[in-house]
Design an enzyme around this catalytic site. Structure first.
Site, mmCIF file in Angstrom:
data_model
loop_
_atom_site.group_PDB
_atom_site.id
_atom_site.type_symbol
_atom_site.label_atom_id
_atom_site.label_comp_id
_atom_site.label_asym_id
_atom_site.label_seq_id
_atom_site.Cartn_x
_atom_site.Cartn_y
_atom_site.Cartn_z
ATOM 1 N N GLU A 129 -9.599 -10.486 -7.343
ATOM 2 C CA GLU A 129 -8.676 -9.363 -7.174
ATOM 3 C C GLU A 129 -7.490 -9.467 -8.129
ATOM 4 O O GLU A 129 -7.030 -8.460 -8.672
ATOM 5 C CB GLU A 129 -8.206 -9.308 -5.714
ATOM 6 N N TYR A 180 -12.645 -1.846 -3.091
ATOM 7 C CA TYR A 180 -13.083 -1.894 -1.698
ATOM 8 C C TYR A 180 -14.594 -1.726 -1.554
ATOM 9 O O TYR A 180 -15.063 -1.359 -0.476
ATOM 10 C CB TYR A 180 -12.339 -0.830 -0.888
ATOM 11 N N HIS A 200 -2.015 -5.434 1.672
ATOM 12 C CA HIS A 200 -3.309 -6.108 1.519
ATOM 13 C C HIS A 200 -3.075 -7.595 1.295
ATOM 14 O O HIS A 200 -2.115 -7.983 0.640
ATOM 15 C CB HIS A 200 -4.053 -5.544 0.296
ATOM 16 N N ASN A 249 -1.864 0.382 6.744
ATOM 17 C CA ASN A 249 -1.314 -0.861 7.294
ATOM 18 C C ASN A 249 -0.462 -1.674 6.308
ATOM 19 O O ASN A 249 -0.386 -2.898 6.391
ATOM 20 C CB ASN A 249 -2.427 -1.707 7.914
ATOM 21 N N LYS A 292 0.830 -1.206 0.000
ATOM 22 C CA LYS A 292 0.000 0.000 0.000
ATOM 23 C C LYS A 292 0.873 1.269 0.000
ATOM 24 O O LYS A 292 2.080 1.200 0.260
ATOM 25 C CB LYS A 292 -0.927 -0.052 1.209
HETATM 26 P P1 IDP Z 1 -7.840 -6.545 6.070
HETATM 27 O O1 IDP Z 1 -7.037 -5.670 5.133
HETATM 28 O O2 IDP Z 1 -7.024 -7.005 7.247
HETATM 29 O O3 IDP Z 1 -8.546 -7.678 5.362
HETATM 30 P P2 IDP Z 1 -10.436 -5.239 6.218
HETATM 31 O O4 IDP Z 1 -11.339 -5.293 7.411
HETATM 32 O O5 IDP Z 1 -10.813 -6.039 5.008
HETATM 33 O O6 IDP Z 1 -8.965 -5.604 6.728
HETATM 34 O O7 IDP Z 1 -10.304 -3.703 5.815
HETATM 35 C C1 IDP Z 1 -9.725 -3.324 4.583
HETATM 36 C C2 IDP Z 1 -8.787 -2.172 4.823
HETATM 37 O O8 IDP Z 1 -9.544 -1.030 5.275
HETATM 38 C C3 IDP Z 1 -7.752 -2.385 5.931
HETATM 39 O O9 IDP Z 1 -6.619 -3.122 5.493
HETATM 40 C C4 IDP Z 1 -7.407 -0.957 6.300
HETATM 41 O O10 IDP Z 1 -6.504 -0.347 5.369
HETATM 42 C C5 IDP Z 1 -8.759 -0.284 6.190
HETATM 43 N N1 IDP Z 1 -9.457 -0.260 7.479
HETATM 44 C C6 IDP Z 1 -10.053 -1.305 8.114
HETATM 45 N N2 IDP Z 1 -10.583 -0.940 9.289
HETATM 46 C C7 IDP Z 1 -10.312 0.387 9.420
HETATM 47 C C8 IDP Z 1 -10.605 1.366 10.445
HETATM 48 O O11 IDP Z 1 -11.224 1.071 11.477
HETATM 49 N N3 IDP Z 1 -10.145 2.640 10.223
HETATM 50 C C9 IDP Z 1 -9.462 2.994 9.085
HETATM 51 N N4 IDP Z 1 -9.175 2.107 8.108
HETATM 52 C C10 IDP Z 1 -9.593 0.827 8.265
HETATM 53 MG MG MG Z 2 -10.055 -7.645 3.944
#
Ligand code: IDP
Ligand code: MG
Length: 140
Positions: free
Chosen positions: A128, A51, A117, A114, A11
């Protein structure tokens, strides 16, 4: 697509912070083979589509803005049990919860920014991967 493949994106924060090479090295050292890889930058439309499952979540707008804020590296990876093993390698969504030794523990800035992905199912890995790569861009 075979069930031993997953899809990843490094990312924008990972690239901005100079972590690209170290993350790719961790992926290779963990036994994943790179079947396709490209440097690209998502358009708003692409990020919204990628997304769209999160469209109703409060962080959706912020997520789309962040994911389009700079270049990413997209890749298709192959390994036995690729989807689950890659989720283990990257760690929990929030780096504060991510296990020691995981990519997000080392390199993520926050739950939103984070670093990486990882697909959450074989079905989504295929969707994807096809979203980002044409057949001629994937090695056999
Ligand atoms: P994942 O990437 O671990 O599968 P998901 O719940 O699918 O997590 O969420 C997709 C992406 O959305 C996350 O990787 C992160 O970048 C973002 N995200 C998820 N939860 C939050 C939040 O509470 N605040 C801000 N961004 C979030
Ligand atoms: Mg996810």
């Amino acid at each position: 697509m075979a069930t031993n493949r997953t899809f990843t994106m490094l990312k924008p924060d990972a690239l901005e912070n100079g972590h690209t090479g170290k993350i790719i090295d961790m992926i290779i050292q963990a036994g994943f083979q790179i079947k396709a890889m490209k440097l690209t930058q998502l358009t708003t439309e692409q990020a919204q589509k990628f997304y769209e499952v999160h469209a109703e979540r409060p962080f959706y707008g912020e997520l789309v803005e962040y994911m389009t804020s700079g270049p990413i590296v997209a890749a298709i990876l192959e390994k036995d049990n690729a989807v689950a093993d890659f989720r283990t390698l990257i760690g929990a969504t929030d780096p504060a919860d991510a296990a020691e030794g995981t990519i997000r523990r080392y390199y993520a800035e926050s739950k939103g920014r984070n670093a990486v992905h990882g697909s959450d199912s074989d079905e989504n890995a295929a969707i994807e991967g096809e979203f980002h790569f044409s057949a001629s861009e994937i090695v056999g």
